[in-house]
Design an enzyme around this catalytic site. Structure first.
Site, PDB file in Angstrom:
ATOM      1  N   GLY A 246       0.855  -1.220  -0.045  1.00 55.88           N
ATOM      2  CA  GLY A 246       0.206   0.048   0.053  1.00 55.88           C
ATOM      3  C   GLY A 246       0.904   1.509   0.122  1.00 55.88           C
TER       4      GLY A 246
ATOM      5  N   PRO B 184       4.925  -4.767  -0.984  1.00 53.51           N
ATOM      6  CG  PRO B 184       6.975  -3.940  -1.398  1.00 53.51           C
ATOM      7  CD  PRO B 184       6.268  -5.266  -0.569  1.00 53.51           C
ATOM      8  N   GLY B 185       3.572  -3.331  -4.088  1.00 54.42           N
ATOM      9  CA  GLY B 185       3.133  -3.962  -5.496  1.00 54.42           C
ATOM     10  C   GLY B 185       3.657  -2.427  -6.102  1.00 54.42           C
ATOM     11  NE  ARG B 186      -0.726   1.950  -5.628  1.00 56.65           N
ATOM     12  CZ  ARG B 186      -2.249   1.804  -6.058  1.00 56.65           C
ATOM     13  NH1 ARG B 186      -2.415   2.267  -6.962  1.00 56.65           N
ATOM     14  NH2 ARG B 186      -2.922   1.071  -5.414  1.00 56.65           N
TER      15      ARG B 186
ATOM     16  NE  ARG C  74      -4.887   2.789 -10.283  1.00 55.07           N
ATOM     17  CZ  ARG C  74      -4.647   3.665  -9.497  1.00 55.07           C
ATOM     18  NH1 ARG C  74      -3.990   4.622 -10.531  1.00 55.07           N
ATOM     19  NH2 ARG C  74      -4.948   3.918  -8.365  1.00 55.07           N
TER      20      ARG C  74
ATOM     21  CE1 TYR D 256     -10.205   1.533  -7.749  1.00 55.13           C
ATOM     22  CE2 TYR D 256      -8.124   2.000  -9.336  1.00 55.13           C
ATOM     23  CZ  TYR D 256      -9.182   1.005  -8.645  1.00 55.13           C
ATOM     24  OH  TYR D 256      -8.832  -0.408  -8.675  1.00 55.13           O
TER      25      TYR D 256
ATOM     26  CB  CYS E 232     -18.200   2.259 -27.629  1.00 57.60           C
ATOM     27  SG  CYS E 232     -17.748   2.518 -29.006  1.00 57.60           S
ATOM     28  CD  GLU E 233     -18.450   2.420 -20.451  1.00 54.67           C
ATOM     29  OE1 GLU E 233     -18.924   1.416 -20.388  1.00 54.67           O
ATOM     30  OE2 GLU E 233     -18.751   3.640 -19.928  1.00 54.67           O
TER      31      GLU E 233
ATOM     32  CE1 TYR F 111      -2.746  -3.631  -8.135  1.00 55.04           C
ATOM     33  CE2 TYR F 111      -1.769  -1.587  -7.601  1.00 55.04           C
ATOM     34  CZ  TYR F 111      -1.956  -3.066  -7.309  1.00 55.04           C
ATOM     35  OH  TYR F 111      -1.666  -3.449  -6.112  1.00 55.04           O
TER      36      TYR F 111
HETATM   37  N1  LLP Z   1      -1.033  -7.147  -0.188  1.00 56.02           N
HETATM   38  C1  LLP Z   1      -2.344  -7.380  -0.479  1.00 56.02           C
HETATM   39  C2  LLP Z   1      -2.923  -8.378   0.670  1.00 56.02           C
HETATM   40  C3  LLP Z   1      -3.239  -6.647  -1.283  1.00 56.02           C
HETATM   41  O1  LLP Z   1      -4.474  -6.800  -1.172  1.00 56.02           O
HETATM   42  C4  LLP Z   1      -2.438  -5.529  -2.144  1.00 56.02           C
HETATM   43  C5  LLP Z   1      -3.049  -5.038  -3.144  1.00 56.02           C
HETATM   44  C6  LLP Z   1      -1.204  -5.401  -1.881  1.00 56.02           C
HETATM   45  C7  LLP Z   1      -0.336  -6.179  -1.125  1.00 56.02           C
HETATM   46  C8  LLP Z   1      -0.238  -4.317  -2.689  1.00 56.02           C
HETATM   47  O2  LLP Z   1      -0.638  -3.216  -2.572  1.00 56.02           O
HETATM   48  P1  LLP Z   1       0.168  -2.029  -3.470  1.00 56.02           P
HETATM   49  O3  LLP Z   1       1.409  -1.992  -2.667  1.00 56.02           O
HETATM   50  O4  LLP Z   1       0.334  -2.221  -4.643  1.00 56.02           O
HETATM   51  O5  LLP Z   1      -0.535  -0.705  -3.077  1.00 56.02           O
HETATM   52  N2  LLP Z   1      -6.564  -1.795  -8.482  1.00 56.02           N
HETATM   53  C9  LLP Z   1      -6.233  -1.074  -7.293  1.00 56.02           C
HETATM   54  C10 LLP Z   1      -5.429  -1.414  -6.389  1.00 56.02           C
HETATM   55  C11 LLP Z   1      -5.917  -2.777  -5.780  1.00 56.02           C
HETATM   56  C12 LLP Z   1      -5.007  -3.119  -4.652  1.00 56.02           C
HETATM   57  C13 LLP Z   1      -5.373  -4.297  -4.031  1.00 56.02           C
HETATM   58  N3  LLP Z   1      -4.589  -4.871  -3.114  1.00 56.02           N
HETATM   59  C14 LLP Z   1      -5.490   0.416  -7.959  1.00 56.02           C
HETATM   60  O6  LLP Z   1      -5.391   0.381  -9.298  1.00 56.02           O
HETATM   61  O7  LLP Z   1      -5.211   1.233  -7.277  1.00 56.02           O
END
Ligand code: LLP
Length: 425
Positions: A241, A284-286, A323, A327, A353-354, A383
């Site tokens: 997150g 971490p992902g994002r 996104r 969002y 088409c939106e 994402y």
């Molecule tokens: N761990 C868990 C259990 C999660 O559910 C998530 C994201 C992460 C880690 C990684 O979070 P990050 O570091 O990437 O923020 N589609 C949405 C984001 C959904 C995130 C869901 N879970 C967007 O585009 O913002």
């Protein structure tokens, strides 16, 4: 900066964006792979500096592909998957199965079987009925092993982010409540199980967070609960997150000072409750992938409605950029050709088409922008590809990784044939 103007046009590590677009077509998502490996190293360095037992587990939902998984493996990362598809991708890339953790609020029996069969022995329990299910399937498929489990709990902390990506509150489809007793019941059920080994606690409180306060508060709440029920843990997984900068005004999660504060607080709270430090996991992902990439589009129709607005249409849209419609997320849109002249505020829109197929509103772009020009949308590494769809039978874009001295395609553009390959003729 990963992407910068030089010799009149946008470049990445000395490679011209227009050359990459010419070679691979548009839309194309271009990643700086060194930015991503740099972020992976940064998380390792920071956690390492606190003398901890820790692991950094990339959330593969942010962006997963064979070459991405290989980068992660080379940087000693662990991996979270939430579906059979993410698991299949990781295993096909040769990622070590012992470093894969299976998440998700509705793991199907088929997914659990596939994971156990493949050797996954680490699950994050997200609901009470999953416990008996995994226990019995483990009895059938992995009778000689214990399956490590964490329980995903809701630490009841407030976060300041979009409702759809806020997940640590009581009213959520994710996780087990501390306050209504569900989390404690889960631990009792795991204790009574035959094949599950309770290792600790997981929470993911939300995404795109710019401050360590909710992480600190989560630790306080979780340890109060552990003390109240006299529960011991070996692992504390704080989720991901960590926020990134999409546009000016966004604040990146302060990784160094943020973890100083989080880990400092955890050490104090653990000591106060007479416990040793657990193994720390983060997900971490994002923050690893988002700022590493841009999406490059070609401009097509430009529609000027005098006195109202100018619409600039590009050759992709909500099929690769959901996104903003979903969002209301803001992005920077840059001309690939550096322009010194007048700028005009325009709406950059997709070709789907939106009416909600919007990339950005009121973006200041060169007034002489014309068909055939290239536009780059920044911070699209997380994402975007992973949330891409085939709406309007759009083909998913190509993905390219750039390093110091190479440009390599890592995902080819979807072909027309692939769009109908599963159709029954
Ligand atoms: N761990 C868990 C259990 C999660 O559910 C998530 C994201 C992460 C880690 C990684 O979070 P990050 O570091 O990437 O923020 N589609 C949405 C984001 C959904 C995130 C869901 N879970 C967007 O585009 O913002």
């Amino acid at each position: 900066m990963t992407f910068n103007y030089s010799a009149g046009e946008l470049q990445i590590r000395g490679h011209k964006i227009s050359d990459i677009a010419k070679e691979y077509g548009t839309p194309v998502i271009i990643y700086d792979e060194l930015y991503m490996t740099g972020m992976m190293k940064k998380y390792h360095n920071i956690l390492n500096s606190h003398n901890l037992s820790y692991s950094v587990s990339y959330a593969s939902k942010a962006f997963s592909s064979i070459q991405m998984i290989k980068l992660l493996d080379a940087e000693n990362m662990e991996l979270d998957v939430v579906s059979i598809g993410e698991l299949y991708t990781a295993l096909t890339a040769g990622f070590p199965v012992e470093d894969i953790h299976f998440h998700g609020n509705n793991k199907t029996p088929h997914e659990i079987e596939y994971a156990l069969d493949s050797g996954v022995r680490f699950f994050i329990i997200d609901g009470l009925d999953e416990i008996g299910l995994i226990d019995s399937l483990a009895g059938d498929l992995a009778p000689d092993d214990l399956v490590k489990v964490l329980i995903r709990i809701n630490p009841s902390v407030e976060v300041n982010t979009h409702d759809y990506i806020s997940t640590g509150q009581e009213d959520s489809k994710f996780g087990l409540s501390l306050s209504n007793g569900a989390a404690k019941i889960a631990i009792d059920l795991i204790d009574k199980s035959t094949h599950l080994d309770f290792k600790g606690i997981h929470y993911h409180i939300g995404s795109q967070l710019d401050d360590s306060t909710p992480f600190v508060n989560a630790i306080t709440n979780v340890y109060a609960w552990l003390d109240e029920h006299d529960i011991s843990i070996e692992i504390l997984n704080m989720g991901g997150g960590f926020g990134v900068k999409y546009v000016d005004g966004d604040v990146r999660f302060p990784i160094e000072s943020g973890f100083d504060r989080i880990i400092g607080h955890l050490k104090a709270v653990a000591a106060e409750s007479g416990r040793g430090m657990p193994h720390i996991m983060i997900e971490p992902g994002r923050s690893i992938a988002a700022e590493a990439a841009i999406t490059v589009y070609e401009v097509g129709t430009i529609k000027n409605i005098p006195g109202v607005r100018k619409y600039v249409s590009i050759d992709g849209g909500m099929s690769d950029h959901i996104r903003t419609p979903l969002y209301g997320a803001e992005y920077d849109v840059l001309p690939v050709r550096e322009a010194a002249g007048d700028r005009a505020a325009v709406n950059v829109v997709g070709k789907l088409c939106e009416s909600g197929d919007i990339i950005g509103q009121g973006k200041k772009l060169p007034a002489d922008l014309k068909r055939g020009d290239l536009l780059a949308v920044r911070t699209t590494g997380a994402y975007h590809y992973s949330m891409a769809s085939n709406y309007n039978q759009m083909q998913k874009p190509a993905v390219v990784f750039v390093g110091e001295s190479h440009v390599r395609q890592v995902i080819k553009r979807q072909t027309l044939e692939q769009l109908i390959e599963n159709d029954v003729m």
